[in-house]
Design a protein around this motif. Sequence first.
Motif, short mmCIF file in Angstrom:
data_model
loop_
_atom_site.label_atom_id
_atom_site.label_comp_id
_atom_site.label_asym_id
_atom_site.label_seq_id
_atom_site.Cartn_x
_atom_site.Cartn_y
_atom_site.Cartn_z
N TRP A 60 0.82 -1.21 0.00
CA TRP A 60 0.00 0.00 0.00
C TRP A 60 0.86 1.26 0.00
CZ3 TRP A 60 0.31 3.52 3.98
CH2 TRP A 60 0.89 3.10 5.17
N ARG A 61 1.98 1.25 0.71
CA ARG A 61 2.85 2.44 0.73
C ARG A 61 3.39 2.75 -0.66
NH1 ARG A 61 4.20 0.20 5.80
NH2 ARG A 61 3.92 1.65 7.54
N LYS A 62 3.81 1.72 -1.37
CA LYS A 62 4.36 1.92 -2.71
C LYS A 62 3.30 2.48 -3.64
CE LYS A 62 7.42 -0.89 -4.28
NZ LYS A 62 8.14 -2.08 -4.81
N ALA A 65 2.68 6.12 -2.66
CA ALA A 65 3.85 6.92 -3.04
C ALA A 65 3.90 7.16 -4.54
CB ALA A 65 5.13 6.23 -2.57
N ILE A 75 3.97 11.80 0.52
CA ILE A 75 3.11 11.28 1.59
C ILE A 75 3.45 11.99 2.89
CG2 ILE A 75 2.43 9.27 2.94
CD1 ILE A 75 3.19 7.53 0.54
N GLY A 79 -2.86 6.26 5.54
CA GLY A 79 -2.94 5.07 4.71
C GLY A 79 -3.47 3.92 5.54
#
Length: 252
Positions: A60-62, A65, A75, A79
């Motif tokens: 999810w972070r990728k 981002a 960011i 999230g």
Amino acid sequence: MLIVMLLPNSRTEPDGSAVIRVLGYNIRSMRDDTDALARVITACAPDLVLVQEAPRFFRWRKKLARLAAASGQVILTGGATAAGPAILCNLRATVERTEDVLLPLTPGLHRRGLATAVVRFGAARLGVISCHLSLQQDERYDQAGMLLDRLAGLGVEHAVAGGDLNERPDGPTFRLLADSLQDCRTTAPWGGEFTSTPADPHQRIDAVFATKGIEVLGCGVPLEQPGITETDLRAATDHLPVLAALRVPATV
């Protein structure tokens, strides 16, 4: 000839106050056309993006981002760690602190949370909250109270909060927030009103709110914003964005 009134661009005023653009947007976990989504965000030229339904699962972070980079943002917080709400910002913002808050879980219902931050734009200090409230009325009302408590606890004079309220302006939760804060769309109408759905806009369930000392210069769905097309708005996600231009006083 039709004259389209545009919101003011971001800037710092001689007295130290800051004109900023705040965008609220439910992005449906980036399950739709992410290129269209990035184009809409970029065209709005926001200083802050209050995201709902950010990706919450695998990588999810990728994913978040990638969207931030494609739209000229980074960011800030949130999230999966806030159960969906997130905050993006441009490099104009100086970050003072962030905190992701999980709200009490009601068995059988979706977990909710708040993405929160305190930032500075020049001499203007600002609290920020992104939220996505419950589909269930009683829980939604309680969550709005928690949002107001969290806003008061940020320790700042000026703040903005926004998100997907899952309720129209005549509902008790929306009224609770609007009684304590400025509903930016009502204070300074601009652009379109309805945020759901892009294919058939018929209700306003997304909003940006500001504390009383902030001057609202305009707020609404950016239908006529240069660079935004109806095709992109329909393809990007299942909500329309809310764009607000605000003048935040310098911190004394």
